[in-house]
Design an enzyme around this catalytic site. Structure first.
Site, short mmCIF file in Angstrom:
data_model
loop_
_atom_site.label_atom_id
_atom_site.label_comp_id
_atom_site.label_asym_id
_atom_site.label_seq_id
_atom_site.Cartn_x
_atom_site.Cartn_y
_atom_site.Cartn_z
N ASP A 41 22.03 116.56 79.61
CA ASP A 41 20.65 116.59 79.12
C ASP A 41 20.63 117.12 77.69
O ASP A 41 21.03 118.25 77.42
CB ASP A 41 19.81 117.50 80.02
CG ASP A 41 18.31 117.38 79.77
OD1 ASP A 41 17.92 117.10 78.62
OD2 ASP A 41 17.54 117.57 80.72
N SER A 50 10.58 117.48 83.09
CA SER A 50 10.33 117.85 81.71
C SER A 50 8.98 118.58 81.57
O SER A 50 8.80 119.63 82.18
CB SER A 50 10.40 116.60 80.83
OG SER A 50 10.47 116.93 79.47
N HIS A 75 18.51 113.51 80.55
CA HIS A 75 17.13 113.97 80.74
C HIS A 75 16.37 112.90 81.51
O HIS A 75 15.88 111.93 80.94
CB HIS A 75 16.48 114.21 79.38
CG HIS A 75 15.17 114.93 79.45
ND1 HIS A 75 15.07 116.26 79.78
CD2 HIS A 75 13.89 114.49 79.23
CE1 HIS A 75 13.81 116.63 79.75
NE2 HIS A 75 13.07 115.57 79.43
#
Length: 354
Positions: A126, A42, A161
């Site tokens: 995600d 991320s 994610h």
């Protein structure tokens, strides 16, 4: 115990506790700073991409898990949010910005990227960073000259994610804290740390046993940072026994994502993501720098990929990039040990003593 002695002991403990538990200075070992690599999830993935491009002369490769191309935010938060949603600026336009930074001397020559390697990943479940952002990162590297054979894009795993491990964490499709999940591939757990590290260096040895044999060190980040970096006071590094013995070692930098610093999820990122098992068998020092949440400026504890630390955030001189590189370089700054003069020091480090 008398009341007087009890009060005296309590006073001593209160006085000594801060010093007793203070993080130690970052240790140094034998190695080559030009053989380092970086990866992240991320915001850590966006930072890993920035770090690779800014320091391409000395970084072998990068792992980008749910992150987009260099300078994707173009220096502002609204564009950063659009980039996460897949509405990225054209990779060619981002490369043009990078070429301008190169001419200004703010990043290393982009020609180095032709010799580097990269792993890029987007989970099909995600909901935080869309696949188009990661695909734009792959396109940026292609346009910058990184050959297809040196890039690996993985975009078919039904992951949310998260950084993916073989057996620890949330269900594969989760999009929630601690943003570490486990996924199966052909009846085996997906080892993302291993996939990243072997893509960067295909000659790595298999990982060690399930329980890493080295030691984790909590170290003081403050000597390497500035107020602009807004980083945590404490970072972590995993040290294999081979590095303690003075064998040549390399550094891999593992960058947590938003809401994933040790202040938020404890030790999970630097103990359960799988990097340390690969470190033991390959003489890798795993550096885990930390960014804590900061009210108003950075409430989720993200790495800076949109400019909260300054307009130079994506350059070699950016506050966070400078701090990370200073830590990584210091880790392998010790001279080769001399058997006659350093044997006692090596034994001491091997025993886990300061």
């Amino acid at each position: 115990m008398s009341r007087h002695r009890h009060l005296l002991l309590t006073t001593l403990l209160v006085t000594l506790t801060p010093a007793a538990f203070a993080a130690q200075p970052l240790p140094a070992f034998n190695g080559d700073a030009a053989q380092s690599s970086v990866s992240g999830l991320s915001s850590g993935a966006f930072m890993a991409f920035q770090y690779l491009v800014a320091n391409s002369a000395s970084v072998k490769g990068a792992g980008v898990v749910a992150g987009g191309p260099y300078y994707c935010a173009v220096g502002n938060l609204p564009t950063a949010l659009s980039c996460m949603n897949g509405l990225t600026p054209a990779p060619a336009a981002l490369l043009a910005s990078a070429e301008t930074f190169e001419l200004m001397g703010q990043i290393d020559a982009l020609s180095h990227l032709a010799k580097r390697r990269a792993y890029l990943f987007s989970g099909t479940s995600d909901s935080v960073v869309q696949p188009a952002a990661v695909e734009a990162g792959d396109a940026f590297l292609r346009l910058a000259g990184m050959p297809d054979a040196q890039r690996r894009y993985v975009g078919t795993l039904p992951a949310g994610h998260a950084l993916i491990t073989p057996a620890f964490g949330n269900a594969c499709d989760a999009n929630k804290t601690p943003y570490i999940s486990h996924c199966a591939v052909d009846d085996n757990g997906y080892d993302q740390a291993g996939a990243i590290l072997t893509q960067i260096d295909p000659e790595l040895k298999p990982p060690s046993a399930d329980i890493p044999a080295g030691r984790l060190v909590a170290f003081d980040q403050k000597p390497f940072t500035s107020w602009r970096a807004r980083m945590a006071s404490e970072g972590h590094v995993y040290v294999p026994r081979a590095c303690e013995r003075g064998e040549p070692c390399r550094v891999h930098i593992a960058l947590h994502g938003c809401k994933q610093s040790s202040k938020t999820i404890g030790d999970l990122f630097y103990t359960r993501t799988g990097y340390n098992r690969w470190a033991d068998s390959n003489n890798l020092l795993i550096l885990y720098p930390q960014v804590d949440p900061t009210p108003m400026v950075n409430p989720s504890g993200c790495w800076d990929w949109w400019g909260y630390s300054g307009a130079d955030y994506a350059w070699k001189g950016g506050a966070q990039i400078t701090a990370i590189k200073a830590m990584a370089d210091h880790l392998v700054s010790a001279p080769l040990p001399s058997p006659a003069t350093d044997a006692a020091a090596i034994r001491q480090r091997g025993a886990g003593l300061p």
